[in-house]
Enzyme design. Sequence first.
Site, PDB file in Angstrom:
ATOM      1  CB  SER A 262      -0.939   0.007   1.208  1.00  0.00           C
ATOM      2  OG  SER A 262      -0.211  -0.129   2.418  1.00  0.00           O
ATOM      3  CG  ASP A 502      -2.039   5.514   7.842  1.00  0.00           C
ATOM      4  OD1 ASP A 502      -0.872   5.146   8.091  1.00  0.00           O
ATOM      5  OD2 ASP A 502      -2.543   5.460   6.709  1.00  0.00           O
ATOM      6  CG  HIS A 505      -0.369   4.273   4.238  1.00  0.00           C
ATOM      7  ND1 HIS A 505      -0.968   3.506   5.225  1.00  0.00           N
ATOM      8  CD2 HIS A 505      -0.059   3.420   3.237  1.00  0.00           C
ATOM      9  CE1 HIS A 505      -1.018   2.253   4.831  1.00  0.00           C
ATOM     10  NE2 HIS A 505      -0.462   2.162   3.628  1.00  0.00           N
TER      11      HIS A 505
END
Length: 535
Positions: A262, A502, A505
């Site tokens: 990802s 998160d 990312h």
Amino acid sequence: MASSVPAELSRNISWSLSKSRAQRYVCLIFTLALFLLLATAIITKTSPAAAASTLASRVFSRSGSSFYFYPTASSFETHIQSPPNPNPSPNPQRNHGHGDGNTSSVVVDNNPNSSSDGNASSAVKQNVAQVEKPNLRSRKTKTHHKKPSKRPKKKNKKHSNANASSATTAIDPSKAKTRTGKDLRSCDFYDGSWVVDDSPPAYLPGSCPFVEEAFNCFENGRVDDDFLRYRWQPGHCDIPRLDGKEMLDMLRGKRLAFVGDSLNRNMWESLVCVLRESVTDKNQVFEISGRVELKTEGFYSFRFEEYNCSIEFIRSPFLVEEWEFTDKRTGARKETLRLDVIEESAFKYQHADVLIFNTAHWWTHPKTSEGKDYYQEGNRVYSKLEMTEAYTKALHTWSKWIDDNVNANKTTIFFRGYSSSHFQGGQWNTGGGCDGERMPITDESYLTPHPVMMNVVESVLREMKTPVYYLNITKMTTYRKDAHPSIFREANTQRKPGMIQDCSHWCLPGLPDVWNQIVYALLLTTHHNPQYNSS
């Protein structure tokens, strides 16, 4: 009449003496100028012509005039570091985020049959130079985003939509070469620091419809844009601003594919948005299957119709095959990771023109990091195998497949290094977070050590016969604890203590834009662009 002769003679004698004195002064000045020119050439180690340019430009700059000199090839210099030890010790010295001195490289080229310099086998080639600094700043106008208050900057300078487009112009060709004649191939992009820069991002926050919700921090409620006001500055060169039109021209009729986890999807969406910004008719950019959701499927492809090219993402978090089978003893379904089998999606990207790989974060999850009854080779499932050993086996499987199946004369290959996470107080599922961070780390002593996995990557790349560009972005990401989505990973979510954050990312626009900027710079060198290459 007689009395006038001495006077006339006197005037002639006086004039002759004055003329002789002037000639001596001119001679003296010319001699001094010649001595100064030679001294400058010796000190700066340049040609006399380049030294003359330097002196003249300084003289004219002091007088308010402009002076330009276009150096010839004879004035160029290139300094190449010695190749690293092809058999490094198992515990190389760490250096806070960018590997040993030989591995922050631009390209790993070990093919003895390649057109690279002579003895390229098992060597990381790297030239380090100083690129003349281009003017990347552009005029800023107002925007609707909240102005940050914790950063030193000029007042009333914010991002504008018009400037987001105009800011993607290529650097001036006259400034593409370095001060000593070196080119982008000599640049170590990865050893540097983050500097304050109010230039607008490549695309405005919230302006690109292809940023998935998890990375769309502004749409999810993040109002500060402090983290966008930094630019990565290598220590001895500059990275040219990504020119979307030029990159699309280089990709005309081609396929560029991101393969990995990802974090590579994060980078893929960034590049799609940067390139889309340079296209006049935005309707000519679309996902070929018509999907709007960009997360759950294993293959996506954005087509740029005008350029007949595609930017693709292929999900392959380990690069080798994830496997399920039925345990004959218990009848239960088991999952394993087949370290000796390339992931089946490989044949989807085998013939792409540009490939950008990564694999890292999934190896840190409990199942892979513990390594119990999970790793498989042939018919054998290891009861226990250390993650680093398993990672090495998997990368060797990938590298052998690349060497055997990808045409290096057609395909340009990149491998992106580890992107740092910044969880504090736990991991993503145990209460770890990074919300409230508004500035990068400024003290390098606080950076985490270079990941062991990247030592493995660097070793494997050195052993390959196929040239691979190593995007060693670990150090530049380790500084940036301020640029993650944190609590802004979902829209319309009530902010509360203990919520999942998160910190792996990156918000878009954001850091992946810089990674793509480096890819663009390296592609410029492979496409024999005379503006950026001295040969």
